[in-house]
Write an enzyme that holds these catalytic residues in place. Sequence first.
Site, PDB file in Angstrom:
ATOM      1  N   CYS A  78      79.790  40.797  28.568  1.00 34.79           N
ATOM      2  CA  CYS A  78      79.976  40.294  27.197  1.00 34.79           C
ATOM      3  C   CYS A  78      81.100  39.274  27.167  1.00 34.79           C
ATOM      4  CB  CYS A  78      80.187  41.422  26.193  1.00 34.79           C
ATOM      5  SG  CYS A  78      81.192  42.743  26.803  1.00 34.79           S
ATOM      6  N   GLU A 127      80.361  46.549  19.183  1.00 38.71           N
ATOM      7  CA  GLU A 127      80.741  45.478  20.119  1.00 38.71           C
ATOM      8  C   GLU A 127      79.454  44.788  20.499  1.00 38.71           C
ATOM      9  OE1 GLU A 127      83.513  44.307  20.893  1.00 38.71           O
ATOM     10  OE2 GLU A 127      84.684  45.876  19.927  1.00 38.71           O
TER      11      GLU A 127
END
Length: 503
Positions: A282, A248
């Site tokens: 994020c 990720e």
Amino acid sequence: MVAQVKHFINGAWRPASDGGTFASINPADESCVAQVAAGTSADVNAAAASAKAAFPAWRKTPAPARGEVLYRAAQLLSERKEDLSRLLTREMGKVISEARGDVQEAIDMAWYMGGEGRRLFGHTAPVEMPDKFGMALREPVGVVGLITPWNFPVAVPSWKLFPALVAGNSVILKPAEDAPATAALFVQICAEAGLPPGVLNLVCGAGETGAALVAHTDVRVISFTGSTDTGLQVYQRAARLGKKVSLEMGGKNAIIVLEDADLDLAAQAITWSAFGTTGQRCTAASRLIVQREVHGQLAEALTEKARALELGDGLDESVEVGPLVNEAALEKVERYMGIAREEGARVLTGGARADLGQGWFFQPTLLDGVTRDMRVAREEIFGPVLALITVDSMDEAVELNNEVRYGLSSSIFTRDVNRAFHAMRDLSSGIVYINHGTSGAEIQFPFGGIRETGNGMREAGQAGLDTFTEWKTVYVDYSGRLQRAQIDTEALLQDAPGEGGDS
Ligand code: ADP
């Protein structure tokens, strides 16, 4: 009070093999939160040996019993939520209400994955021969390595740890060097829930410690969350050793506001998505793609909201925006201000450090007049900076949304249901929001991104189990003879009634 944080190996807290330590610093006041053991490759070796030794028994522990340990972890995390949240805020700076949300995600994930102890669904399918049975089962992989970032120092480890444990793997966690004390308290609570020694190990340290984990041949899975540059390095090194990897990585998420949108709602959501967690999520919105007709009104509302945000130490309940995580992060955001000005962007508000006497604060910043080729429209800044890009149509907005190298989260504000459905189909990212900002994931759904945000794996939801399990297919032939023939389709067709048949 300065805590001493050690590694947790085979159920015991241990200093680094060479006695080395590093400091974990509070970004709001620059005080030392903890002195932390700096992991060497000898520490990683010890953790891997402990995890390897613990794996066979944990693998054979019935999955419902593994789930019970996760339920206890959920309970203990709830009881210790405030301690963990306060430490989290002190260590990485996010405001206390968000820190509580971070811990809550771990609690939710523990309950959710605890339930997997009684599911872990495999499947059966019909087989071709008589007196034969076929099934596919999820199996643990073995020793798994988790490399995690500082921006969600409890939630992100939990998204990896709980599916790994319920599936029967043993784990080595290497948390970010900016939030190791929080990770250590999280690990302590999980261990107290009843994990046998060696099933969960913690090795603190920076990039070299992570690299040693990636290089260790007994660690068969690496689950990584962090920057794209580091993630791709990890991917290459792990691939050479044939490991399974879940990544990720970065984001450059956009919120699109069309001319028919509810602008009050959009302004609130954008402020939260761009400046919450000081822009260090994020899923933070770092681009606003706005239709020309409503640009002026929205820019004005956002400027007013950004200026009104209260900056300060996140432990103060009234503070809305905390500091950046460290001085290097602050300097990076400052550098991007220079780049934005050189490229011709206009600062509507912010654009500079916020002087609070101490700590690493930056003013919530709106950049206007940004065009698609500017670096501030394409590169991840990871701070409280939102780039406004004006477009003339929804098609143009979608094209801009989709053209960046990242693809984590996208959002669109519109009151038109047809446009909303077009957006669901055409926005190219792992997560799409309609009439909501770019953040706010729920743990029962897959989380992750496309293009250079990820490598096709997902965390959370049922999909979160895929990283930590292998499929094992089992065939059972109970005919008592060697069956080799496949289905004879030609014979079947010959036996079948003809057209206009007489049956
Ligand atoms: P950030 O820029 O947000 O600090 P990084 O991608 O550098 O993000 O770090 C994310 C995690 O990866 C941290 O735990 C960090 O220590 C670890 N890390 C950094 N470099 C490496 C590396 N070369 N190999 C493995 N892990 C690493």
